[in-house]
Scaffold this motif. Structure first.
Motif, PDB file in Angstrom:
ATOM      1  N   VAL A  13      81.012   9.050  14.536  1.00 51.36           N
ATOM      2  CA  VAL A  13      79.637   9.541  14.380  1.00 51.36           C
ATOM      3  C   VAL A  13      79.653  10.904  13.709  1.00 51.36           C
ATOM      4  O   VAL A  13      80.451  11.776  14.044  1.00 51.36           O
ATOM      5  CB  VAL A  13      78.941   9.629  15.750  1.00 51.36           C
ATOM      6  CG1 VAL A  13      77.553  10.247  15.615  1.00 51.36           C
ATOM      7  CG2 VAL A  13      78.844   8.239  16.383  1.00 51.36           C
ATOM      8  N   GLY A  16      74.973  12.653  14.479  1.00 50.68           N
ATOM      9  CA  GLY A  16      74.185  11.730  15.285  1.00 50.68           C
ATOM     10  C   GLY A  16      74.059  10.336  14.710  1.00 50.68           C
ATOM     11  O   GLY A  16      73.454   9.463  15.336  1.00 50.68           O
ATOM     12  N   PHE A  17      74.630  10.097  13.539  1.00 52.78           N
ATOM     13  CA  PHE A  17      74.560   8.789  12.899  1.00 52.78           C
ATOM     14  C   PHE A  17      75.964   8.206  12.752  1.00 52.78           C
ATOM     15  O   PHE A  17      76.930   8.942  12.511  1.00 52.78           O
ATOM     16  CB  PHE A  17      73.903   8.882  11.519  1.00 52.78           C
ATOM     17  CG  PHE A  17      72.469   9.325  11.571  1.00 52.78           C
ATOM     18  CD1 PHE A  17      71.451   8.408  11.781  1.00 52.78           C
ATOM     19  CD2 PHE A  17      72.144  10.662  11.421  1.00 52.78           C
ATOM     20  CE1 PHE A  17      70.128   8.813  11.833  1.00 52.78           C
ATOM     21  CE2 PHE A  17      70.824  11.088  11.473  1.00 52.78           C
ATOM     22  CZ  PHE A  17      69.813  10.156  11.677  1.00 52.78           C
ATOM     23  N   PRO A  18      76.109   6.884  12.866  1.00 57.60           N
ATOM     24  CA  PRO A  18      77.436   6.273  12.741  1.00 57.60           C
ATOM     25  C   PRO A  18      77.944   6.306  11.305  1.00 57.60           C
ATOM     26  O   PRO A  18      77.372   5.659  10.424  1.00 57.60           O
ATOM     27  CB  PRO A  18      77.212   4.829  13.227  1.00 57.60           C
ATOM     28  CG  PRO A  18      75.753   4.577  13.020  1.00 57.60           C
ATOM     29  CD  PRO A  18      75.057   5.892  13.202  1.00 57.60           C
TER      30      PRO A  18
END
Length: 213
Positions: A13, A16-18
Protein backbone atom coordinates in the motif's frame (compact mmCIF):
# COMPACT_ATOMS: atom_id res chain seq x y z
CA UNK A 1 17.04 -24.86 -7.03
CA UNK A 2 15.47 -22.15 -4.88
CA UNK A 3 13.98 -19.21 -6.77
CA UNK A 4 15.67 -15.84 -6.28
CA UNK A 5 12.25 -14.19 -5.94
CA UNK A 6 9.08 -15.92 -4.75
CA UNK A 7 6.01 -13.73 -4.12
CA UNK A 8 2.59 -15.10 -3.22
CA UNK A 9 -0.47 -12.87 -3.00
CA UNK A 10 1.63 -9.83 -2.11
CA UNK A 11 -0.27 -6.64 -1.33
CA UNK A 12 1.58 -3.35 -0.77
CA UNK A 13 0.00 0.00 0.00
CA UNK A 14 1.13 3.53 -0.88
CA UNK A 15 -0.78 6.57 0.38
CA UNK A 16 -3.68 4.43 1.47
CA UNK A 17 -4.11 2.80 -1.94
CA UNK A 18 -2.93 -0.67 -3.03
CA UNK A 19 0.16 -0.29 -5.21
CA UNK A 20 0.33 -4.08 -5.53
CA UNK A 21 -2.91 -6.02 -5.38
CA UNK A 22 -2.08 -9.67 -4.80
CA UNK A 23 1.08 -10.26 -6.86
CA UNK A 24 2.28 -13.80 -7.57
CA UNK A 25 5.74 -13.93 -9.11
CA UNK A 26 8.63 -16.38 -9.30
CA UNK A 27 12.05 -15.47 -10.70
CA UNK A 28 14.76 -18.08 -11.22
CA UNK A 29 18.47 -17.46 -10.76
CA UNK A 30 20.10 -16.06 -13.88
CA UNK A 31 16.92 -14.70 -15.40
CA UNK A 32 16.58 -11.24 -16.90
CA UNK A 33 12.95 -10.40 -16.25
CA UNK A 34 11.41 -7.41 -18.02
CA UNK A 35 8.51 -5.65 -16.35
CA UNK A 36 6.35 -3.83 -18.85
CA UNK A 37 3.21 -1.80 -18.36
CA UNK A 38 1.87 1.76 -18.22
CA UNK A 39 3.02 4.43 -15.81
CA UNK A 40 1.47 3.95 -12.39
CA UNK A 41 0.89 0.24 -12.98
CA UNK A 42 2.97 -0.87 -9.99
CA UNK A 43 6.33 -1.65 -11.60
CA UNK A 44 8.33 0.61 -9.29
CA UNK A 45 6.45 -0.67 -6.24
CA UNK A 46 7.22 -4.25 -7.24
CA UNK A 47 10.92 -3.45 -7.50
CA UNK A 48 10.86 -1.72 -4.11
CA UNK A 49 9.17 -4.71 -2.48
CA UNK A 50 11.89 -6.99 -3.90
CA UNK A 51 14.52 -4.57 -2.56
CA UNK A 52 13.08 -4.69 0.96
CA UNK A 53 12.14 -1.01 0.82
CA UNK A 54 8.35 -1.20 0.61
CA UNK A 55 6.61 -3.19 3.35
CA UNK A 56 4.13 -5.92 2.52
CA UNK A 57 0.63 -5.58 3.97
CA UNK A 58 -0.58 -9.07 3.05
CA UNK A 59 0.81 -12.13 1.37
CA UNK A 60 4.20 -13.78 1.66
CA UNK A 61 7.49 -13.52 -0.17
CA UNK A 62 11.12 -14.48 -0.15
CA UNK A 63 14.05 -12.82 -1.91
CA UNK A 64 17.35 -14.72 -2.03
CA UNK A 65 15.83 -17.07 0.51
CA UNK A 66 15.04 -14.28 3.00
CA UNK A 67 11.58 -13.33 4.19
CA UNK A 68 10.58 -9.90 2.82
CA UNK A 69 8.56 -9.15 5.94
CA UNK A 70 10.90 -10.16 8.78
CA UNK A 71 14.28 -9.92 7.00
CA UNK A 72 13.93 -6.69 5.02
CA UNK A 73 17.25 -5.29 6.28
CA UNK A 74 19.13 -8.41 5.19
CA UNK A 75 17.39 -8.29 1.81
CA UNK A 76 18.54 -4.69 1.31
CA UNK A 77 22.16 -5.68 1.96
CA UNK A 78 22.20 -8.25 -0.84
CA UNK A 79 20.29 -6.57 -3.64
CA UNK A 80 21.12 -3.54 -5.73
CA UNK A 81 18.38 -1.10 -6.72
CA UNK A 82 18.77 1.62 -9.33
CA UNK A 83 15.63 3.73 -9.22
CA UNK A 84 14.57 6.98 -10.84
CA UNK A 85 16.58 8.77 -8.16
CA UNK A 86 20.21 7.81 -8.52
CA UNK A 87 20.90 7.54 -4.81
CA UNK A 88 24.02 9.70 -4.96
CA UNK A 89 25.43 12.02 -2.32
CA UNK A 90 25.51 15.28 -4.25
CA UNK A 91 28.21 16.84 -2.08
CA UNK A 92 30.59 13.96 -2.75
CA UNK A 93 32.68 13.45 -5.87
CA UNK A 94 32.11 10.65 -8.35
CA UNK A 95 34.97 8.64 -6.87
CA UNK A 96 33.80 9.24 -3.29
CA UNK A 97 30.30 8.05 -4.13
CA UNK A 98 31.58 4.84 -5.68
CA UNK A 99 34.05 4.24 -2.84
CA UNK A 100 31.28 4.71 -0.29
CA UNK A 101 29.23 1.88 -1.75
CA UNK A 102 32.36 -0.24 -2.21
CA UNK A 103 33.10 0.13 1.50
CA UNK A 104 29.68 -1.33 2.34
CA UNK A 105 30.73 -4.70 0.90
CA UNK A 106 34.48 -4.58 1.37
CA UNK A 107 35.28 -4.02 -2.31
CA UNK A 108 38.85 -2.88 -2.94
CA UNK A 109 40.34 0.03 -4.86
CA UNK A 110 40.89 -2.18 -7.89
CA UNK A 111 37.17 -2.92 -8.08
CA UNK A 112 36.36 0.78 -7.68
CA UNK A 113 38.75 1.69 -10.49
CA UNK A 114 37.40 -1.03 -12.75
CA UNK A 115 33.78 0.03 -12.18
CA UNK A 116 34.55 3.68 -12.83
CA UNK A 117 36.50 2.88 -15.98
CA UNK A 118 33.69 0.62 -17.17
CA UNK A 119 31.21 3.49 -16.89
CA UNK A 120 33.64 6.04 -18.42
CA UNK A 121 34.05 7.94 -15.15
CA UNK A 122 37.81 7.82 -14.75
CA UNK A 123 40.02 10.79 -15.50
CA UNK A 124 38.81 14.29 -14.65
CA UNK A 125 35.23 13.19 -13.91
CA UNK A 126 36.38 11.19 -10.89
CA UNK A 127 36.99 14.37 -8.89
CA UNK A 128 33.80 16.20 -9.88
CA UNK A 129 31.04 16.55 -7.28
CA UNK A 130 27.81 14.77 -8.16
CA UNK A 131 25.86 18.03 -7.96
CA UNK A 132 27.79 19.30 -10.99
CA UNK A 133 27.24 16.23 -13.16
CA UNK A 134 24.86 16.00 -16.09
CA UNK A 135 21.90 13.63 -15.88
CA UNK A 136 23.75 11.03 -17.92
CA UNK A 137 26.91 11.31 -15.80
CA UNK A 138 24.90 10.87 -12.62
CA UNK A 139 23.27 7.78 -14.11
CA UNK A 140 26.66 6.33 -14.98
CA UNK A 141 27.94 7.07 -11.46
CA UNK A 142 24.94 5.24 -10.00
CA UNK A 143 25.68 2.26 -12.25
CA UNK A 144 29.31 2.19 -11.15
CA UNK A 145 28.14 2.25 -7.54
CA UNK A 146 25.83 -0.67 -8.28
CA UNK A 147 28.61 -2.67 -9.94
CA UNK A 148 30.89 -2.50 -6.88
CA UNK A 149 28.10 -3.61 -4.54
CA UNK A 150 28.39 -7.20 -5.85
CA UNK A 151 24.61 -7.53 -5.72
CA UNK A 152 23.09 -10.96 -6.31
CA UNK A 153 19.83 -9.42 -7.52
CA UNK A 154 19.84 -6.29 -9.70
CA UNK A 155 16.64 -4.23 -9.67
CA UNK A 156 16.61 -1.54 -12.35
CA UNK A 157 13.91 1.08 -12.87
CA UNK A 158 14.31 2.76 -16.29
CA UNK A 159 18.11 2.27 -16.28
CA UNK A 160 18.58 3.81 -19.75
CA UNK A 161 16.98 7.13 -18.80
CA UNK A 162 19.17 10.19 -19.42
CA UNK A 163 21.87 8.29 -21.30
CA UNK A 164 23.16 8.68 -24.83
CA UNK A 165 23.41 5.72 -27.18
CA UNK A 166 26.90 4.79 -25.98
CA UNK A 167 25.76 4.89 -22.36
CA UNK A 168 22.74 2.72 -23.12
CA UNK A 169 24.93 0.21 -24.94
CA UNK A 170 27.28 0.12 -21.94
CA UNK A 171 24.43 -0.60 -19.53
CA UNK A 172 23.31 -3.50 -21.71
CA UNK A 173 26.85 -4.86 -21.69
CA UNK A 174 27.12 -4.47 -17.91
CA UNK A 175 23.86 -6.35 -17.38
CA UNK A 176 24.95 -9.21 -19.62
CA UNK A 177 28.22 -9.47 -17.69
CA UNK A 178 26.37 -9.40 -14.35
CA UNK A 179 24.15 -12.30 -15.43
CA UNK A 180 27.17 -14.20 -16.75
CA UNK A 181 28.69 -13.78 -13.28
CA UNK A 182 25.65 -15.31 -11.59
CA UNK A 183 23.39 -12.33 -10.89
CA UNK A 184 19.67 -12.14 -11.57
CA UNK A 185 18.10 -9.02 -13.10
CA UNK A 186 14.62 -7.53 -12.92
CA UNK A 187 14.26 -4.44 -15.08
CA UNK A 188 11.47 -1.99 -15.82
CA UNK A 189 12.02 -0.07 -19.03
CA UNK A 190 10.17 1.89 -21.67
CA UNK A 191 13.09 1.15 -23.99
CA UNK A 192 11.17 -1.89 -25.17
CA UNK A 193 13.37 -2.91 -28.08
CA UNK A 194 16.54 -2.75 -25.99
CA UNK A 195 15.02 -4.41 -22.95
CA UNK A 196 13.42 -7.21 -24.93
CA UNK A 197 16.79 -8.06 -26.47
CA UNK A 198 18.15 -8.57 -22.94
CA UNK A 199 15.16 -10.27 -21.36
CA UNK A 200 14.76 -14.00 -20.92
CA UNK A 201 11.14 -13.48 -19.86
CA UNK A 202 8.58 -10.64 -19.93
CA UNK A 203 5.65 -9.99 -17.60
CA UNK A 204 3.06 -7.23 -17.70
CA UNK A 205 2.29 -5.17 -14.60
CA UNK A 206 -1.05 -3.38 -14.64
CA UNK A 207 -3.36 -2.28 -11.86
CA UNK A 208 -0.96 -3.69 -9.29
CA UNK A 209 -1.16 -7.22 -10.73
CA UNK A 210 1.29 -9.30 -12.75
CA UNK A 211 0.45 -11.42 -15.78
CA UNK A 212 2.70 -13.29 -18.24
CA UNK A 213 3.19 -11.51 -21.57
Amino acid sequence: MQNVVELNGVVAVLGGFPALAGVDLSVERGEVLLLQGPNGAGKTSLLRVCAGLLPVERGTGRVLGMDITSDRERVRSRVGLLGHANGLYLDLTVAQNVRFWASMVGAGDDEVSAAMARMRLDGRLAGVKAERLSAGQRRRTALASLIVRRAELWLLDEPHAGLDTAGRDEIDSVLRDAVASGATVIVSSHEHERARSLATRIVTVDGGSVTPS
